[in-house]
Scaffold this motif. Sequence first.
Motif, PDB file in Angstrom:
ATOM      1  N   HIS A  46      44.390  46.249  37.311  1.00 20.08           N
ATOM      2  CA  HIS A  46      43.847  45.228  38.189  1.00 20.08           C
ATOM      3  C   HIS A  46      44.294  43.851  37.714  1.00 20.08           C
ATOM      4  O   HIS A  46      45.195  43.033  38.382  1.00 20.08           O
ATOM      5  CB  HIS A  46      42.523  45.091  38.544  1.00 20.08           C
ATOM      6  CG  HIS A  46      42.273  44.112  39.431  1.00 20.08           C
ATOM      7  ND1 HIS A  46      41.496  42.867  38.859  1.00 20.08           N
ATOM      8  CD2 HIS A  46      42.261  43.536  40.751  1.00 20.08           C
ATOM      9  CE1 HIS A  46      41.572  41.779  39.899  1.00 20.08           C
ATOM     10  NE2 HIS A  46      41.752  42.625  41.029  1.00 20.08           N
ATOM     11  N   THR A  62      49.383  35.631  42.548  1.00 15.94           N
ATOM     12  CA  THR A  62      48.729  35.120  43.642  1.00 15.94           C
ATOM     13  C   THR A  62      49.008  33.750  44.173  1.00 15.94           C
ATOM     14  O   THR A  62      49.299  33.757  45.524  1.00 15.94           O
ATOM     15  CB  THR A  62      47.333  34.849  43.106  1.00 15.94           C
ATOM     16  OG1 THR A  62      46.773  35.816  42.632  1.00 15.94           O
ATOM     17  CG2 THR A  62      46.250  34.460  44.026  1.00 15.94           C
ATOM     18  N   CYS A  69      47.332  41.986  39.497  1.00 18.83           N
ATOM     19  CA  CYS A  69      46.675  40.711  40.401  1.00 18.83           C
ATOM     20  C   CYS A  69      46.744  39.671  39.298  1.00 18.83           C
ATOM     21  O   CYS A  69      45.451  39.126  38.881  1.00 18.83           O
ATOM     22  CB  CYS A  69      45.372  40.847  40.943  1.00 18.83           C
ATOM     23  SG  CYS A  69      45.483  42.549  42.215  1.00 18.83           S
ATOM     24  N   PRO A  88      42.030  35.935  40.636  1.00 17.75           N
ATOM     25  CA  PRO A  88      42.802  35.704  41.903  1.00 17.75           C
ATOM     26  C   PRO A  88      42.037  36.150  43.323  1.00 17.75           C
ATOM     27  O   PRO A  88      42.465  35.292  44.475  1.00 17.75           O
ATOM     28  CB  PRO A  88      43.876  37.012  41.912  1.00 17.75           C
ATOM     29  CG  PRO A  88      44.097  36.947  40.247  1.00 17.75           C
ATOM     30  CD  PRO A  88      42.490  36.685  39.582  1.00 17.75           C
ATOM     31  N   ARG A  89      40.799  36.603  43.196  1.00 18.02           N
ATOM     32  CA  ARG A  89      40.119  36.750  44.267  1.00 18.02           C
ATOM     33  C   ARG A  89      39.665  35.301  44.756  1.00 18.02           C
ATOM     34  O   ARG A  89      39.613  35.051  46.114  1.00 18.02           O
ATOM     35  CB  ARG A  89      38.919  37.757  43.986  1.00 18.02           C
ATOM     36  CG  ARG A  89      37.992  37.911  45.315  1.00 18.02           C
ATOM     37  CD  ARG A  89      37.090  39.062  44.699  1.00 18.02           C
ATOM     38  NE  ARG A  89      37.905  40.247  44.465  1.00 18.02           N
ATOM     39  CZ  ARG A  89      36.900  41.425  43.838  1.00 18.02           C
ATOM     40  NH1 ARG A  89      35.542  41.382  43.573  1.00 18.02           N
ATOM     41  NH2 ARG A  89      37.659  42.457  43.374  1.00 18.02           N
ATOM     42  N   GLU A 131      43.809  43.208  47.284  1.00 15.98           N
ATOM     43  CA  GLU A 131      43.213  42.836  45.912  1.00 15.98           C
ATOM     44  C   GLU A 131      42.140  43.705  45.757  1.00 15.98           C
ATOM     45  O   GLU A 131      41.805  44.220  44.637  1.00 15.98           O
ATOM     46  CB  GLU A 131      42.799  41.201  46.008  1.00 15.98           C
ATOM     47  CG  GLU A 131      42.666  40.797  44.578  1.00 15.98           C
ATOM     48  CD  GLU A 131      41.291  40.936  44.426  1.00 15.98           C
ATOM     49  OE1 GLU A 131      40.581  41.133  42.941  1.00 15.98           O
ATOM     50  OE2 GLU A 131      40.404  40.994  45.153  1.00 15.98           O
ATOM     51  N   CYS A 188      45.632  40.106  52.289  1.00 14.48           N
ATOM     52  CA  CYS A 188      45.793  40.064  50.839  1.00 14.48           C
ATOM     53  C   CYS A 188      44.608  40.226  50.169  1.00 14.48           C
ATOM     54  O   CYS A 188      44.671  41.057  49.033  1.00 14.48           O
ATOM     55  CB  CYS A 188      46.572  38.922  50.485  1.00 14.48           C
ATOM     56  SG  CYS A 188      48.317  38.445  51.252  1.00 14.48           S
TER      57      CYS A 188
END
Length: 250
Positions: free
Chosen positions: A75, A84, A79, A3-4, A64, A60
Amino acid sequence: MNPRYILFIHLVVNDMIQMTLTIILFLLSYILYTINVPLCCILVLLTVFTTENTPLNLSCMVVECYIAICFPLRHAQICTVNRTYILIGLIWMTSLLSVLPDLFIALATEPMEFFHSKVFCVREIVFRSPLSIQRRDLYYIVLLVIVWLTIFFTYVRILYTVKLASTDAKKARNTILLHGFQLLLCMTIYAAPLLKNALLYWFPKHYVDSLFVCYIIIQILPRFISPIVYGLRDKMFRRYLKRYLMCKLA
């Protein structure tokens, strides 16, 4: 997918669109100086739309990072990729709801002759209603408070978590600091109307050039930091970047 990196890719694509639109506006201002109001409305709305996406996306990304450091075991559950994508949709929806009222106010208050005229295409001219200006200022104040409360809360929690921290946690703390600096630059757009009015008063014959200086400070510099925060400082991204660069050089 991580997601990052999804949020980072979204930030990069959004900033590419935003910079393309602003460059088009500057080229039109230098070449034609004035353009039709309907075309100007479309360009300004899209530009403001993508500009307001940036601080929301950065917030956001900070959250995260906070979850990854403070709740590492949860996490992966919190996430997820689907969440996302939903979050990105909410970012666009929030910006859309903040931009569209300007168009509705202009349609309700401006005479029809205004939409058949040509103007120098900046937001303050095409959306000149006092109600639009007051609404914009209020939105920017609320956005500034929310974003900086998010930064402050996440940084304090991460700082508490990394007292006896690992290198990764300390790196996350530094990332939060860079985000804070980047968001500070992004939110200088709140002071942009006052700065533009001052430049118009001081340099009336060089107003377009003054706008270009504002563009460099307010728009370009914050977006220059993004590749450093989540690009060159990231080990995985740096490894793949070196691999592809080596392949092309070979």
